[in-house]
Design an enzyme around this catalytic site. Structure first.
Site, PDB file in Angstrom:
ATOM      1  CE1 TYR A  54       6.017  37.792  22.304  1.00 48.07           C
ATOM      2  CE2 TYR A  54       7.969  36.396  22.455  1.00 48.07           C
ATOM      3  CZ  TYR A  54       6.834  36.793  21.779  1.00 48.07           C
ATOM      4  OH  TYR A  54       6.511  36.202  20.589  1.00 48.07           O
ATOM      5  CE  LYS A  64       2.642  35.577  22.635  1.00 46.80           C
ATOM      6  NZ  LYS A  64       2.316  35.087  21.324  1.00 46.80           N
TER       7      LYS A  64
END
Ligand SMILES: NC(=O)c1ccc[n+]([C@@H]2O[C@H](COP(=O)([O-])OP(=O)(O)OC[C@H]3O[C@@H](n4cnc5c(N)ncnc54)[C@H](OP(=O)(O)O)[C@@H]3O)[C@@H](O)[C@H]2O)c1
Length: 257
Positions: free
Chosen positions: A162, A166
């Protein structure tokens, strides 16, 4: 600074992942400032519930379109809805993201890794590209805001894939900002800390885990979605006219320590 610099009167916005959490709260804030809003998400029933909730609050300039954010045709249709219903496209909020794995990078299932990259990175690029096309067709100018996370700036165990997705989004923000500045399209990001939504339930629902998390948050509370929506509305407004290529951290002081 005059209050009108914060107004979004007459603007048209598209918010991905707008059926709940930060996306829905952002939509409410943009509507309050005078914008019309198209919400997207995968499930139509969630979008219809969001539209009803907003209508009950007195906001009727809302349209919804169900589509996966990394589907080019699905997102093209969503931008067409914005044009047909509200005749414009000024603000794109790239917010739909997922985190289906809390495994370490050494253990992560590669199919889940691909799913995270598909939604959180490829999806953001697809949405930005379709938005840019519409802004160009309409004569140029606009704002793109990419919702990131502090996990992009700091190692967080269990949030590796994750965080990587990002961190790439932060790079996407910088590069799009540089490429589009001459067309008067500003591109910025917002990097939240821990926000009370379904995505982060594992980090706040259990009392003991929430207590441990609070120790790392100087402002000593978990953010509500509205805390993030305010930053998005600011970056979308003329008050932020000279800001581009930045990712604004909104984390209650977590990164500051
Ligand atoms: N909550 C936090 O602590 C936190 C912290 C840092 C950053 N963020 C970021 O904030 C953003 C919003 O997260 P949230 O916490 O509000 O999450 P959430 O409550 O789980 O909401 C996610 C939204 O995205 C939609 N969605 C998920 N996958 C999608 C896809 N592939 N295509 C289209 N829509 C999709 C969901 O609807 P459907 O299920 O119907 O598709 C829902 O509307 C994300 O970018 C997240 O990374 C959150």
């Amino acid at each position: 600074m005059s209050e009108s610099l914060f107004s979004l009167e007459g603007k048209v916005a598209l918010v991905t992942g707008g059926s709940r959490g930060i996306g829905l709260s952002t939509a409410r804030r943009l509507l309050k400032r005078g914008a019309s809003v198209v919400l997207t998400a995968r499930k139509l029933e969630g979008l219809e519930a969001a539209r009803l909730e907003l209508a009950e609050a007195g906001f009727d300039r809302v349209a919804v379109h169900a589509a996966h954010s990394s589907s080019e045709s699905g997102m093209r249709e969503a931008f067409s809805v914005a044009l047909e219903r509200f005749s414009g496209m000024d603000i794109v909020v790239n917010n739909a993201a997922t985190n289906p794995s809390m495994d370490s990078l050494a253990e992560i299932d590669l199919a889940l890794f691909d799913k995270i990259m598909d939604t959180n990175l490829r999806g953001y690029l697809v949405v930005a590209r379709e938005g840019i096309r519409r802004m160009r067709e309409l004569g140029g100018g606009g704002v793109i805001i990419n919702i990131s996370t502090i996990a992009a700036c700091k190692a967080m165990r269990g949030l590796g894939a994750y965080g990587i997705s990002k961190a790439a989004v932060n790079s996407l923000t910088r590069t799009l900002a540089a490429e589009l500045a001459a067309e008067k399209i500003r591109v910025n990001g917002v990097a939240p800390g821990l926000v009370r939504t379904r995505l982060s339930e594992a980090l706040w629902k259990d009392e003991k885990t929430a207590e441990d998390m609070l120790k790392a948050i100087p402002l000593n509370r978990i953010a509500e979605p509205g805390d993030i929506a305010g930053a998005v509305a600011f970056l979308a407004s003329e008050a932020a006219a000279y800001i581009t290529g930045q990712t604004l951290v909104v984390d209650g002081g977590m990164l500051a320590g």
